[in-house]
Write a protein that holds these residues in place. Structure first.
Motif, PDB file in Angstrom:
ATOM      1  N   ALA A 224       0.842  -1.194   0.000  1.00 46.58           N
ATOM      2  CA  ALA A 224       0.000   0.000   0.000  1.00 46.58           C
ATOM      3  C   ALA A 224       0.874   1.239   0.000  1.00 46.58           C
ATOM      4  O   ALA A 224       1.697   1.418   0.886  1.00 46.58           O
TER       5      ALA A 224
ATOM      6  N   ILE B 239      -5.219   5.289   8.003  1.00 47.89           N
ATOM      7  CA  ILE B 239      -5.878   4.846   6.773  1.00 47.89           C
ATOM      8  C   ILE B 239      -7.114   5.687   6.467  1.00 47.89           C
ATOM      9  O   ILE B 239      -7.653   5.602   5.390  1.00 47.89           O
TER      10      ILE B 239
ATOM     11  N   ILE C 239      -7.860  -3.942   2.267  1.00 47.43           N
ATOM     12  CA  ILE C 239      -8.439  -4.730   3.369  1.00 47.43           C
ATOM     13  C   ILE C 239      -9.392  -5.786   2.805  1.00 47.43           C
ATOM     14  O   ILE C 239      -9.407  -6.930   3.260  1.00 47.43           O
TER      15      ILE C 239
ATOM     16  N   TYR D 164      -6.726   7.650   3.277  1.00 48.36           N
ATOM     17  CA  TYR D 164      -6.926   6.957   2.001  1.00 48.36           C
ATOM     18  C   TYR D 164      -7.976   5.872   2.169  1.00 48.36           C
ATOM     19  O   TYR D 164      -7.701   4.682   1.961  1.00 48.36           O
TER      20      TYR D 164
ATOM     21  N   ALA E  35       1.384   4.199   3.093  1.00 47.01           N
ATOM     22  CA  ALA E  35       2.007   4.062   4.421  1.00 47.01           C
ATOM     23  C   ALA E  35       3.499   3.749   4.313  1.00 47.01           C
ATOM     24  O   ALA E  35       3.980   2.773   4.885  1.00 47.01           O
TER      25      ALA E  35
ATOM     26  N   PHE F 217      -3.674  -6.967   8.510  1.00 46.95           N
ATOM     27  CA  PHE F 217      -4.679  -6.184   9.226  1.00 46.95           C
ATOM     28  C   PHE F 217      -5.382  -7.039  10.291  1.00 46.95           C
ATOM     29  O   PHE F 217      -5.809  -8.157  10.016  1.00 46.95           O
TER      30      PHE F 217
ATOM     31  N   ASP G 219      -8.616   3.414  -0.903  1.00 46.02           N
ATOM     32  CA  ASP G 219      -7.467   2.539  -1.205  1.00 46.02           C
ATOM     33  C   ASP G 219      -7.285   1.508  -0.092  1.00 46.02           C
ATOM     34  O   ASP G 219      -7.038   0.324  -0.351  1.00 46.02           O
ATOM     35  N   ALA G 220      -7.414   1.990   1.144  1.00 43.24           N
ATOM     36  CA  ALA G 220      -7.239   1.099   2.289  1.00 43.24           C
ATOM     37  C   ALA G 220      -8.314   0.018   2.270  1.00 43.24           C
ATOM     38  O   ALA G 220      -8.027  -1.164   2.466  1.00 43.24           O
ATOM     39  N   GLN G 221      -9.534   0.450   1.994  1.00 50.26           N
ATOM     40  CA  GLN G 221     -10.655  -0.487   1.971  1.00 50.26           C
ATOM     41  C   GLN G 221     -10.430  -1.585   0.930  1.00 50.26           C
ATOM     42  O   GLN G 221     -10.701  -2.751   1.175  1.00 50.26           O
TER      43      GLN G 221
END
Ligand code: NAI
Ligand SMILES: CCCCCC(=O)/C=C/[C@H]1C=CC(=O)[C@@H]1CCCCCCC(=O)O
Length: 216
Positions: free
Chosen positions: A106, A156, A167, A159, A109, A146, A162-164
């Motif tokens: 990602a 997160i 995940i 973003y 981060a 996660f 993007d994070a979703q």
């Protein structure tokens, strides 16, 4: 390792994974203590868990300080207390990294990812040190993907889409699964140099196979 009567110190144990790790150690009969009292009350330390960590890309100095410098400092202090050659009882040091410490996936981060790569490299390097057998020490690194704790609500949010997406791809670990992996690292006396990866898809796996300290 039988945990009955063993003395453990877990950083960041107020909540999340640190709290779950402490409860699992207590259930097996270990004493989980504050650093200042491990020597005065219990005469030594057997299990050190460098768990405290944050996710805050906006304050990189703080994040490097907690996630990497904190782990190095905690490890150094534990080595001093546990080293058999200096009157310690030997023991295990478990450092909590992340899958972000192995495979960067990602873009949002990079600093968190850098700190966790540092934790993995630092821990693996110690595990290869030829002198740790005499010191009675072993080292392991835990790398969860996660996991369902409060840290997930941190940076997160910058973003969220993007994070979703990530995940959704990798899923979210249960705290119980990560705790199960953690206890394997603590209890298996033959396990040195393990880099354990835990994902919702594949469960508990070893990225680097542990090597016994007796063979070093
Ligand atoms: N939850 C997740 O998705 C994942 C977490 N991790 C790592 O697991 C470790 C534990 O995180 P979680 O329990 O998930 O998060 P959390 O936010 O629930 O807990 C973090 C703990 O660290 C403590 N802490 C933060 N700064 C500190 C400081 N300066 N001094 C002492 N304690 C401090 C907090 O008080 C808290 O108890 C962290 O190192 C984190 O990077 C790794 C992979 C995935
Ligand atoms: C597939 C990545 C799993 C990372 C697990 C982890 O440590 C998650 C921590 C996050 C909680 C809030 C954050 O901001 C943290 C970092 C988010 C993404 C890290 C992904 C790094 C990467 O794989 O490139």
């Amino acid at each position: 390792m039988s945990l009955a009567g063993k003395v453990a110190f877990v950083t960041g144990a107020a909540q999340g994974l640190g709290k779950a790790f402490s409860e699992a150690l207590l259930k097996k009969g270990a004493k989980v203590e504050a650093f200042e009292t491990v020597i005065s009350c219990f005469g030594g330390l057997d299990i050190m868990v460098n768990n405290a960590g944050i996710a805050n890309e906006h304050n990189y100095a703080l994040m490097v300080n907690i996630n990497l410098t904190g782990v190095i400092t905690g490890t150094n202090m534990a080595i001093d207390l546990m080293n058999r050659e200096k009157g310690g009882r030997g023991g295990v040091i478990v450092n909590i990294a992340s899958t972000a410490g192995i495979t960067p996936e990602a873009y949002f981060a990079p600093i968190y990812t850098g700190t966790k790569h540092g934790v993995v490299g630092f821990t693996r390097c110690w595990s290869m040190n030829p002198y740790i057998a005499k010191m009675g020490l072993r080292f392991a690194c835990l790398c969860p993907a996660f996991t369902d704790t409060q840290i997930l609500c941190s940076t997160i949010t910058d973003y969220p889409e993007d994070a979703q997406k990530i995940i959704q791809q990798v899923g979210i670990n249960k705290v119980e699964t990560v705790t199960e992996g953690f206890m394997q690292l603590v209890e298996d006396n033959q396990c040195n140099g393990a880099v354990m990866v835990i994902t919702a898809q594949n469960g508990i796996q070893y990225h680097r196979k542990p090597h016994g300290i007796s063979r070093m």
